[in-house]
Design a protein around this motif. Structure first.
Motif, PDB file in Angstrom:
ATOM      1  N   ASP A 140      46.885  33.603  44.992  1.00 55.99           N
ATOM      2  CA  ASP A 140      46.188  34.873  45.891  1.00 55.99           C
ATOM      3  C   ASP A 140      46.637  34.856  47.343  1.00 55.99           C
ATOM      4  O   ASP A 140      46.903  35.886  47.910  1.00 55.99           O
ATOM      5  CB  ASP A 140      44.885  35.107  45.530  1.00 55.99           C
ATOM      6  N   PHE A 315      41.420  46.966  41.597  1.00 52.34           N
ATOM      7  CA  PHE A 315      40.708  45.800  40.965  1.00 52.34           C
ATOM      8  C   PHE A 315      39.308  45.973  40.325  1.00 52.34           C
ATOM      9  O   PHE A 315      39.224  45.460  39.121  1.00 52.34           O
ATOM     10  CB  PHE A 315      40.875  44.589  41.722  1.00 52.34           C
ATOM     11  N   TYR A 325      40.918  38.278  43.311  1.00 49.89           N
ATOM     12  CA  TYR A 325      41.781  39.442  43.256  1.00 49.89           C
ATOM     13  C   TYR A 325      41.843  40.363  44.569  1.00 49.89           C
ATOM     14  O   TYR A 325      42.997  40.913  44.948  1.00 49.89           O
ATOM     15  CB  TYR A 325      41.828  40.289  42.157  1.00 49.89           C
TER      16      TYR A 325
END
Length: 550
Positions: A140, A315, A325
């Motif tokens: 990420d 998300f 995320y």
């Protein structure tokens, strides 16, 4: 005093960056890699370095197509340069996080001036979610870097003073960054920028952002960078495209096949905690736009709000949720904070300072109660060490907060913000080191040395009924999976001979070997013991047992 012309402030910036870099990169090797994510991505990079195959990723020697390879490539390069260790494995996420912070600072400076640039940089660097995710090995941080570059390049091209040639260069950079985002984590690298363009245009009824995207040359740049690997890996591995695009994108998002579901509010606690020490500044974002009014034209603030909101809502609606995320929205929020802070008086900032001070004080008090949270999965000494490190981190932050308060009393807002940011980074880095005793319970480091004599003699190592993702990396050797599938389903289907499907087959194999070792949980060990398998315990803790063939 005009702080932008303050020589003390000019001297503070290089000092801030030097101290930030020292803490940022100096703490990478202080903790063991942990399972699952850190072990998985470190092993993927090590496998590429070992095999020399830069097209087909392998995890523990088995085909692995869940994610694109950019981070594996960079991890392998850093391992070649710095050795096969935790520092090299974590270097790309850390570097990506640091570059994200610099990009935020440069963008705010170009759009709103030096003060906004300095403050946005300090705020982004010290956000708990930005710093924390840069110091754990996941995908990420790299994705966030490329998405941030793409977002910021478009903002600079649209709103900063520049020649037409320079604007075109920034847009080309945005397209290249989108390709980097796709190679980091897949289609999300174009979904977030694309949705931001669409939603902002609909909201403001303005297509000006679209008209400035240089679509023909931009798409050529994007596909020239992003497409070659997808073509090569598909040619070498039939079935890749269906698995990668259908199973790992649409099924992951639309269904609960990965068993990572959560409530609609799942990300809200992570958003609030991740914004520390600036969570108290959220009300600033509700104020009216401080930029000059424009006749329904899209402003940079509009783009940042749309981008942040879309990431959170997208998300939140997903059938697969993980805390990291939503990381891409934090740099955009840092830019918004940096803009709003320009008009915030010192008195208001002093009130804001009370929020992180209160929370760190609570952490300080909680650190003295570590004995109360001992569990069956972690011994008392683990929590005692965590408590001591957390206490040190809290005291360091509170000392820095006192200095920031002193600056605010003298209306030195930017110096106060930089001081508070650095104090939080240092305090959090020390507190993060407190994870090491607990992290070792999720890492192969406590027992891998016990297996080295067997490895040197050529003995195989089995992973029975479970899998420690860090074991192949620290062992420098693949292990043989037994009665374990999970993320290896496609690879085992393509290459069934690389795993053992049943415990009965494993028992026969074990009995036939002169030397071997195996990793398993306690329940599996009891089962194998009842079967009469010869086993000598080399290592045991609350969760796992490592045995050798007697």
């Amino acid at each position: 005093m005009n702080q932008s012309k303050d020589p003390q402030l000019r001297a503070a910036l290089p000092l801030f960056l030097a101290l930030l870099a020292l803490v940022w990169f100096g703490s990478l090797a202080t903790r063991s890699l942990i399972s699952p994510d850190e072990g998985r991505y470190a092993t993927l990079s090590w496998e590429m370095l070992r095999t020399g195959d830069w097209v087909t990723p392998r995890l523990n020697g088995i085909l692995y197509f869940e994610k694109p390879p950019l981070q594996y490539w960079l991890g392998a390069i850093f391992m070649k340069l710095f050795g096969i260790n935790a520092f090299a494995a974590r270097l790309w996420p850390a570097l990506a996080g640091f570059l994200t912070v610099l990009m935020v600072g440069v963008t705010a400076h170009r759009l709103w001036g030096r003060e906004a640039g300095l403050r946005s940089l300090a705020i982004a660097a010290s956000m708990t979610w930005v710093f924390g995710n840069a110091h754990f090995l996941t995908l990420d941080a790299g994705l966030t870097l490329f998405l941030t570059i793409s977002l910021c390049a478009v903002l600079i091209a649209r709103y900063a003073a520049a020649t037409p040639e320079a604007r075109r260069g920034w847009i080309w950079l945005a397209w290249a960054a989108m390709a980097g985002a796709v190679l980091s984590k897949g289609l999300i690298g174009i979904v977030i920028p694309g949705a931001t363009l669409v939603i902002t245009a609909i909201w403001r009824r303005d297509l000006s952002l679209w008209r400035g995207m240089h679509w023909v040359s931009g798409l050529l740049i994007f596909f020239a960078l992003a497409a070659p690997w997808f073509v090569l890996v598909s040619l070498r591995n039939p079935g890749f495209a269906e698995f990668f695009f259908i199973h790992e994108h649409f099924a992951r998002y639309l269904t609960k096949v990965h068993q990572r579901e959560g409530a609609w509010w799942y990300y809200l606690p992570f958003l609030l905690g991740g914004l520390l020490p600036w969570v108290g500044g959220l009300p600033w974002l509700l104020k009216r736009n401080v930029s000059p009014p424009q006749k329904r034209a899209i402003s940079a603030t509009d783009v940042l709000i749309t981008y942040s909101a879309f990431v959170l809502l997208f998300f939140s609606a997903s059938g697969s949720k993980l805390p990291s995320y939503i990381l891409p929205m934090f740099p955009a929020i840092a830019l918004l904070f940096g803009l709003r802070l320009v008009a915030v008086p010192a008195k208001t900032l002093r009130l804001h300072l009370l929020v992180p001070v209160l929370l760190w004080t609570i952490a300080l008090i909680a650190s003295t109660q570590s004995a109360r949270v001992v569990s069956n999965s972690a011994p008392p000494e683990v929590f005692a060490q965590m408590g001591a490190d957390l206490r040190t981190g809290a005291l360091l932050f509170l000392g820095g907060a006192a200095l920031a308060w002193w600056w605010l009393r003298r209306n030195r807002n930017t110096l106060a913000i930089m001081t508070l940011a650095l104090a939080h980074v240092v305090g959090f880095a020390v507190a993060l080191a407190a994870h090491e005793p607990f992290g070792r319970l999720k890492s192969a480091t406590p027992y891998v040395g016990l297996l080295q004599p067997l490895i040197q003699s050529g003995a195989p190592v089995f992973s029975v009924g479970g899998y420690d993702q860090t074991l192949p990396f620290y062992l420098r050797q693949d292990v043989i999976l037994v009665d374990y599938t999970d993320e290896f389903a496609m690879g085992q289907l393509k290459e069934p001979g690389r795993s053992i499907q049943s415990l009965d087959e494993f028992a026969q194999r074990w009995q036939s070997l002169p030397q071997a070792a195996a990793y398993m949980d306690i329940v599996t060990y009891v089962d194998m013991h009842r079967r009469g398998l010869p086993m000598r315990v080399l290592y045991q803790d609350q969760r796992r047992i490592v045995v050798s063939r007697q």
